[in-house]
Design an enzyme around this catalytic site. Structure first.
Site, PDB file in Angstrom:
ATOM      1  N   PHE A 243      71.251 -74.281 -31.254  1.00  9.95           N
ATOM      2  CA  PHE A 243      69.831 -74.518 -31.496  1.00  9.95           C
ATOM      3  C   PHE A 243      69.609 -75.299 -32.792  1.00  9.95           C
ATOM      4  O   PHE A 243      69.037 -76.387 -32.787  1.00  9.95           O
ATOM      5  CB  PHE A 243      69.063 -73.188 -31.542  1.00  9.95           C
ATOM      6  CG  PHE A 243      67.653 -73.338 -32.000  1.00  9.95           C
ATOM      7  CD1 PHE A 243      66.754 -74.099 -31.259  1.00  9.95           C
ATOM      8  CD2 PHE A 243      67.211 -72.746 -33.179  1.00  9.95           C
ATOM      9  CE1 PHE A 243      65.434 -74.267 -31.678  1.00  9.95           C
ATOM     10  CE2 PHE A 243      65.895 -72.912 -33.602  1.00  9.95           C
ATOM     11  CZ  PHE A 243      65.011 -73.667 -32.856  1.00  9.95           C
TER      12      PHE A 243
ATOM     13  N   LEU B 116      66.556 -65.801 -27.099  1.00 14.58           N
ATOM     14  CA  LEU B 116      65.097 -65.733 -27.156  1.00 14.58           C
ATOM     15  C   LEU B 116      64.578 -66.222 -28.519  1.00 14.58           C
ATOM     16  O   LEU B 116      63.485 -66.781 -28.607  1.00 14.58           O
ATOM     17  CB  LEU B 116      64.651 -64.282 -26.888  1.00 14.58           C
ATOM     18  CG  LEU B 116      63.148 -64.003 -26.761  1.00 14.58           C
ATOM     19  CD1 LEU B 116      62.508 -64.876 -25.686  1.00 14.58           C
ATOM     20  CD2 LEU B 116      62.902 -62.528 -26.445  1.00 14.58           C
ATOM     21  N   ALA B 117      65.395 -66.032 -29.580  1.00 12.94           N
ATOM     22  CA  ALA B 117      64.949 -66.440 -30.926  1.00 12.94           C
ATOM     23  C   ALA B 117      64.594 -67.940 -30.967  1.00 12.94           C
ATOM     24  O   ALA B 117      63.532 -68.302 -31.483  1.00 12.94           O
ATOM     25  CB  ALA B 117      66.006 -66.087 -31.971  1.00 12.94           C
TER      26      ALA B 117
ATOM     27  N   LEU C 225      57.539 -62.447 -48.571  1.00 15.16           N
ATOM     28  CA  LEU C 225      57.268 -61.020 -48.405  1.00 15.16           C
ATOM     29  C   LEU C 225      58.141 -60.400 -47.318  1.00 15.16           C
ATOM     30  O   LEU C 225      58.474 -61.051 -46.360  1.00 15.16           O
ATOM     31  CB  LEU C 225      55.792 -60.826 -48.051  1.00 15.16           C
ATOM     32  CG  LEU C 225      54.838 -61.320 -49.148  1.00 15.16           C
ATOM     33  CD1 LEU C 225      53.412 -61.318 -48.626  1.00 15.16           C
ATOM     34  CD2 LEU C 225      54.949 -60.452 -50.395  1.00 15.16           C
TER      35      LEU C 225
HETATM   36  C1  COA Z   1      66.907 -62.356 -35.943  1.00 19.64           C
HETATM   37  C2  COA Z   1      66.770 -62.128 -34.453  1.00 19.64           C
HETATM   38  C3  COA Z   1      65.333 -62.393 -34.059  1.00 19.64           C
HETATM   39  C4  COA Z   1      67.691 -63.104 -33.738  1.00 19.64           C
HETATM   40  O1  COA Z   1      67.673 -62.819 -32.370  1.00 19.64           O
HETATM   41  P1  COA Z   1      69.041 -62.713 -31.530  1.00 19.64           P
HETATM   42  O2  COA Z   1      68.718 -62.088 -30.223  1.00 19.64           O
HETATM   43  O3  COA Z   1      70.049 -62.032 -32.391  1.00 19.64           O
HETATM   44  O4  COA Z   1      69.519 -64.234 -31.342  1.00 19.64           O
HETATM   45  P2  COA Z   1      69.293 -65.206 -30.085  1.00 19.64           P
HETATM   46  O5  COA Z   1      70.429 -65.085 -29.138  1.00 19.64           O
HETATM   47  O6  COA Z   1      67.954 -65.024 -29.481  1.00 19.64           O
HETATM   48  O7  COA Z   1      69.324 -66.641 -30.796  1.00 19.64           O
HETATM   49  C5  COA Z   1      70.412 -67.073 -31.527  1.00 19.64           C
HETATM   50  C6  COA Z   1      70.008 -68.278 -32.351  1.00 19.64           C
HETATM   51  O8  COA Z   1      69.010 -67.880 -33.307  1.00 19.64           O
HETATM   52  C7  COA Z   1      69.480 -68.184 -34.615  1.00 19.64           C
HETATM   53  N1  COA Z   1      69.022 -67.156 -35.554  1.00 19.64           N
HETATM   54  C8  COA Z   1      69.466 -65.894 -35.659  1.00 19.64           C
HETATM   55  N2  COA Z   1      68.811 -65.264 -36.653  1.00 19.64           N
HETATM   56  C9  COA Z   1      67.952 -66.164 -37.180  1.00 19.64           C
HETATM   57  C10 COA Z   1      67.015 -66.105 -38.232  1.00 19.64           C
HETATM   58  N3  COA Z   1      66.822 -64.997 -38.958  1.00 19.64           N
HETATM   59  N4  COA Z   1      66.281 -67.204 -38.482  1.00 19.64           N
HETATM   60  C11 COA Z   1      66.461 -68.325 -37.773  1.00 19.64           C
HETATM   61  N5  COA Z   1      67.353 -68.444 -36.763  1.00 19.64           N
HETATM   62  C12 COA Z   1      68.088 -67.367 -36.475  1.00 19.64           C
HETATM   63  C13 COA Z   1      70.975 -68.182 -34.478  1.00 19.64           C
HETATM   64  O9  COA Z   1      71.585 -68.903 -35.536  1.00 19.64           O
HETATM   65  C14 COA Z   1      71.175 -68.832 -33.133  1.00 19.64           C
HETATM   66  O10 COA Z   1      71.004 -70.241 -33.187  1.00 19.64           O
HETATM   67  P3  COA Z   1      72.303 -71.226 -33.310  1.00 19.64           P
HETATM   68  O11 COA Z   1      73.082 -71.023 -32.058  1.00 19.64           O
HETATM   69  O12 COA Z   1      71.747 -72.581 -33.458  1.00 19.64           O
HETATM   70  O13 COA Z   1      73.047 -70.773 -34.525  1.00 19.64           O
HETATM   71  C15 COA Z   1      67.169 -60.674 -34.060  1.00 19.64           C
HETATM   72  O14 COA Z   1      68.536 -60.480 -34.345  1.00 19.64           O
HETATM   73  C16 COA Z   1      66.362 -59.619 -34.779  1.00 19.64           C
HETATM   74  O15 COA Z   1      65.248 -59.303 -34.376  1.00 19.64           O
HETATM   75  N6  COA Z   1      66.952 -59.048 -35.843  1.00 19.64           N
HETATM   76  C17 COA Z   1      66.303 -58.030 -36.647  1.00 19.64           C
HETATM   77  C18 COA Z   1      65.223 -58.646 -37.482  1.00 19.64           C
HETATM   78  C19 COA Z   1      65.729 -59.792 -38.345  1.00 19.64           C
HETATM   79  O16 COA Z   1      66.832 -59.768 -38.856  1.00 19.64           O
HETATM   80  N7  COA Z   1      64.883 -60.803 -38.503  1.00 19.64           N
HETATM   81  C20 COA Z   1      65.220 -61.954 -39.303  1.00 19.64           C
HETATM   82  C21 COA Z   1      64.632 -61.801 -40.630  1.00 19.64           C
HETATM   83  S1  COA Z   1      65.019 -63.243 -41.554  1.00 19.64           S
END
Ligand code: COA
Length: 457
Positions: free
Chosen positions: A39, A182-183, A457
């Site tokens: 992504f 989904l992110a 924040l």
């Molecule tokens: C962060 C979160 C939304 C990512 O969702 P996920 O289901 O783990 O990841 P997905 O499979 O949907 O997507 C993966 C992609 O999102 C990216 N990604 C993961 N965390 C990210 C973040 N915090 N910000 C931006 N991109 C992020 C990954 O790098 C990956 O992209 P890439 O292949 O180009 O590297 C999820 O892990 C979550 O809700 N975590 C707890 C809350 C959290 O940590 N939020 C972030 C605060 S900064």
């Protein structure tokens, strides 16, 4: 969420496994990091290994509104988009509940941020906020909120250039729906909503390393309630010390040293002026109008009087902003602010929350005195000022006080008995190039911290 819905939701997400890049309209260029970051390799961000830019500026030009994608990105059939009205108590609670169970945890999964409803209302409604930037995903069948991401407007100065941007935060996906790409869909949808308002830059932070941090800061912690922090395993007695000694070492005075008092409405203009001048010290900083200053420093001080919400607290208090008023001129010479963000303790029988204060913005006019930085006057004043923040936080029964290696913090953290944590926070800009900014380390001639003047924040 009932199992049946969960199962079908998971199945359709599996099917979804969307080609992240192709979804953005198909024109994104593949880059060197595209394989490692399917992504982020397609997004207008500096890619890992890129040389520092010769000149600061956007990566992709802004588009007229009619050229911005008009329809929402597709979700699998079991899901639907929702615009969250954070001012509506029911929807606010839905976000609060999602984050309380599924938001950021520490590396050991022993603590999880617990943003209060008041906090979310405050953080997501600064002047000029757009409801459309508060993007949620619901399960169509039962309308359960299972994912969220939010943007709020901010005006940034990055080195010499000023621009309107979005501060993007609170991305959260239900634990059952993780690692299903989904992110990227959430990020693209909030970006589209931001673009529809004519904004094409963003700032965001993450513990995760993605392409490409403009700065890395480290968390520092200052123990206030040592017995509790020991009991829950947040801190340990070093081999050459004892609990009693740690308590003694971390003891604070009962009252502040400077004549600080809570900020009031009459201080807004003076604080805004001091803040604007002080923030010029840093390469990256927010620009705040009077309304912004009122919102960020005054609007979340809770209701009633101090003590109504427990020792040192108003009811629903999120921020504590204190000022020093010059008795002769009535100008504000100093201020500090901190916010209250507890964490849920996930595996302790003794306690269920860590009460944490986080250093927010501050300023002192000692910074404008000739030679004050060179001869240590500024550092001493900041030590006293932030030392008073610790006293006020201690009065409000915070267990720990946290700060990052940004702004002038680096010069005072050790003296004020902060210790390094094990977490870093990476800072990112979307669609803006600039060379690295000094966070936990110096960058060229710029001392650690002095690159970063934005507290998220
Ligand atoms: C962060 C979160 C939304 C990512 O969702 P996920 O289901 O783990 O990841 P997905 O499979 O949907 O997507 C993966 C992609 O999102 C990216 N990604 C993961 N965390 C990210 C973040 N915090 N910000 C931006 N991109 C992020 C990954 O790098 C990956 O992209 P890439 O292949 O180009 O590297 C999820 O892990 C979550 O809700 N975590 C707890 C809350 C959290 O940590 N939020 C972030 C605060 S900064």
């Amino acid at each position: 969420m009932p199992d049946e819905t969960e199962g079908s939701v998971t199945r359709s997400l599996e099917k979804m496994k969307l080609a992240d890049g192709a979804q953005g309209g198909g024109q994104e260029k593949k880059t060197a990091t595209a394989d490692a970051h399917k992504f982020w390799g397609t997004q207008p961000v500096p890619q890992l290994g890129d040389e520092p830019p010769l000149e600061d500026g956007y990566i992709e030009p802004s588009k007229p509104r009619e050229e911005v994608r008009q329809d929402a990105y597709p979700l699998p059939k079991d899901f639907e988009w929702t615009t969250v009205d954070i001012m509506d108590p029911t929807q606010n609670k839905e976000v609060h509940d999602l984050l309380s169970l599924h938001y950021v945890e520490d590396a050991n999964a022993s603590l999880r941020f617990k943003y209060s409803e008041e906090f979310l209302r405050w953080a997501l409604t600064p002047p000029g906020y757009f409801k459309e930037w508060h993007v949620g995903v619901r399960v169509s069948a039962n309308k359960k909120l299972v994912a969220f991401i939010a943007g709020v407007p901010i005006t940034l100065r990055v080195r010499g250039k000023e621009f309107a941007a979005s501060e993007v935060n609170y991305i959260c996906i239900h634990k059952k729906l993780r690692s299903k790409r989904l992110a990227p869909v959430l990020i693209k949808e909030v970006t589209r909503q931001i673009n529809l308002q004519g904004i094409f830059q963003a700032i965001y932070t993450a513990g995760a390393v993605i392409p490409t941090p403009i700065s890395v800061c480290r968390y520092y912690h200052r123990s206030l309630n040592v017995p509790k922090l020991l009991a829950v395993g947040f801190t340990f007695v070093p081999r050459n010390s004892t609990a009693a000694r740690m308590i003694r070492m971390n003891k604070l005075p009962d009252t502040p040293t400077l004549g600080v008092r809570p900020m009031e409405e009459k201080d807004v203009a003076s604080v805004a002026d001091l803040f604007a001048r002080y923030m010029k010290r840093f390469d990256l900083a927010p620009l705040m109008t009077l309304e912004d200053v009122r919102h960020h420093f005054l609007s979340a001080q809770g209701t009633g009087t101090i003590g109504d919400g427990g020792p040192g607290r108003r009811v629903g208090q999120v921020t504590w902003t204190y000022v020093v008023e010059n008795p002769a001129t009535h100008k504000i010479s100093d201020f500090f602010s901190y916010y209250y963000l507890p964490s849920t303790i996930l595996h302790s029988a003794a306690h269920d929350m860590v009460e944490a204060g986080y250093l927010y913005y501050y300023a002192t006019d000692v910074a404008f005195e000739d030679g004050a930085e060179a001869d240590g006057r500024l550092k001493n004043r900041l030590k006293t000022l932030i030392g008073d923040a610790l006293v006020i936080a201690n009065q409000a029964k915070m267990d720990v006080f946290n700060a990052l290696t940004l702004m002038d913090n680096v010069s005072i953290l050790n003296d004020l008995k902060f210790g390094p944590g094990d977490a870093n926070l990476n800072f990112y800009l979307y669609n803006w190039r600039t060379a690295k900014l000094a966070g936990m380390s110096d960058e060229g001639d710029v001392k650690a911290g002095m690159g970063v003047g934005v507290v998220m924040l």
